[in-house]
Motif scaffolding. Structure first.
Motif, PDB file in Angstrom:
ATOM      1  N   SER A   1      -8.415  34.707 -32.586  1.00 51.47           N
ATOM      2  CA  SER A   1      -8.271  33.836 -33.838  1.00 51.47           C
ATOM      3  C   SER A   1      -9.366  33.247 -34.283  1.00 51.47           C
ATOM      4  O   SER A   1      -9.601  33.127 -35.556  1.00 51.47           O
ATOM      5  N   ALA A   2     -10.159  32.767 -33.496  1.00 51.00           N
ATOM      6  CA  ALA A   2     -11.495  32.142 -33.854  1.00 51.00           C
ATOM      7  C   ALA A   2     -12.497  33.010 -34.569  1.00 51.00           C
ATOM      8  O   ALA A   2     -13.011  32.638 -35.913  1.00 51.00           O
ATOM      9  N   TYR A   3     -12.604  34.271 -33.899  1.00 50.48           N
ATOM     10  CA  TYR A   3     -13.420  35.202 -34.452  1.00 50.48           C
ATOM     11  C   TYR A   3     -12.705  35.886 -35.870  1.00 50.48           C
ATOM     12  O   TYR A   3     -13.456  35.915 -36.871  1.00 50.48           O
ATOM     13  N   SER A   4     -11.713  36.040 -35.770  1.00 45.73           N
ATOM     14  CA  SER A   4     -10.838  36.491 -37.201  1.00 45.73           C
ATOM     15  C   SER A   4     -11.117  35.442 -38.117  1.00 45.73           C
ATOM     16  O   SER A   4     -11.429  35.969 -39.376  1.00 45.73           O
ATOM     17  N   ALA A   5     -11.129  34.027 -37.717  1.00 47.04           N
ATOM     18  CA  ALA A   5     -11.067  33.223 -39.121  1.00 47.04           C
ATOM     19  C   ALA A   5     -12.421  33.279 -39.543  1.00 47.04           C
ATOM     20  O   ALA A   5     -12.669  33.065 -40.648  1.00 47.04           O
TER      21      ALA A   5
END
Length: 254
Positions: free
Chosen positions: A159-163
């Motif tokens: 989620s953090a990487y995708s964001a």
């Protein structure tokens, strides 16, 4: 795609410490295109990469920097001087701060901050430091290394990487509009499954289900970056060039 180069330019490539990584491949290909390259990474191994390129006859320099820290970026700006080409490749993780997948409900605020800092804040700090000289020169090429993960697809635990990578695309588009009048283009590449030393067994297996039935290679991403960094790409601005072998096009995977 062939790059058009009419004069020697100076290029800065971040996240270029891994011998088998995308950043180093980009530095090598920009060097082979005739540019002087300045490499930076989070560990001293980036110095070895620059020495390797010099051994190939490329004008290469390097320095170690933590690009999540504004003070380190300021020192990098002094060390590198003004550049014509900026490639924001740093992201995902480093030797000092490796990345790890974690379910969103298990993430701490520190986990989130690390993911955003490494894969997005680095691009903000470095671009902010080097853009003014490009504006003064009336010329520049900024190429951001985003990902298909975030802007197009995603998977569990990222989620953090995708964001951050979706944010990289948003940053690319906003800057493209702001900087066009100053002779600066801002584009992004979005790699899919690329085989590097950091590739997991899961990633390499997933790559077998792409249309070419293989993972991409760092030099294939580098070729796209060299084109976007070239003078011949002067009317390409705000683009996101997907380098995934067509994987994001297919609904049904094997």
């Amino acid at each position: 795609m062939a790059a058009t180069t009419s004069k020697i330019r100076r290029a800065l490539i971040t996240g270029a410490g891994a011998a088998d990584g995308i950043g180093f491949a980009i530095a090598r290909h920009l060097g082979k295109a005739g540019h002087a390259v300045f490499l930076t990474g989070a560990s001293a191994r980036v110095m070895d990469r620059a020495a390797e390129l010099r051994g190939e006859g490329i004008d290469a320099t390097a320095t170690v920097a933590d690009l999540t820290m504004a003070a380190d970026v300021a020192r990098l700006r002094v060390a590198a001087g003004a550049v014509d080409i900026l490639v924001n490749n740093a992201g995902m993780g480093s030797l000092a701060s490796p990345s790890s997948d974690k379910a969103f409900v298990s993430m701490t605020e520190a986990d989130w901050d690390q993911g955003i800092d490494v894969s997005l804040k680095t691009a903000f700090l470095v671009t902010r430091a080097f853009l003014p000289a490009m504006v003064e020169a009336g010329y520049g090429r900024v190429v951001n290394v985003a990902s298909v993960t975030g802007p197009i697809v995603s998977f569990e635990g990222t989620s953090a990487y995708s964001a951050a990578k979706a944010g990289m695309v948003g940053l690319t588009r906003a800057l493209a509009l702001e900087m066009a009048k100053d002779g600066i283009t801002v584009n992004a590449v979005a790699p899919g499954w690329i085989e590097t030393g950091a590739s997991s067994a899961m990633e390499l297996t997933a790559a077998l289900h792409t249309p070419p039935a293989r993972a991409g290679l760092p030099h294939e991403v580098a070729a796209a970056v060299v084109f976007l960094a070239s003078e011949g790409a002067s009317y390409v601005n705000g683009a996101v060039l997907v380098v995934d072998g067509g994987n994001s096009l297919q609904e049904r995977k094997g």
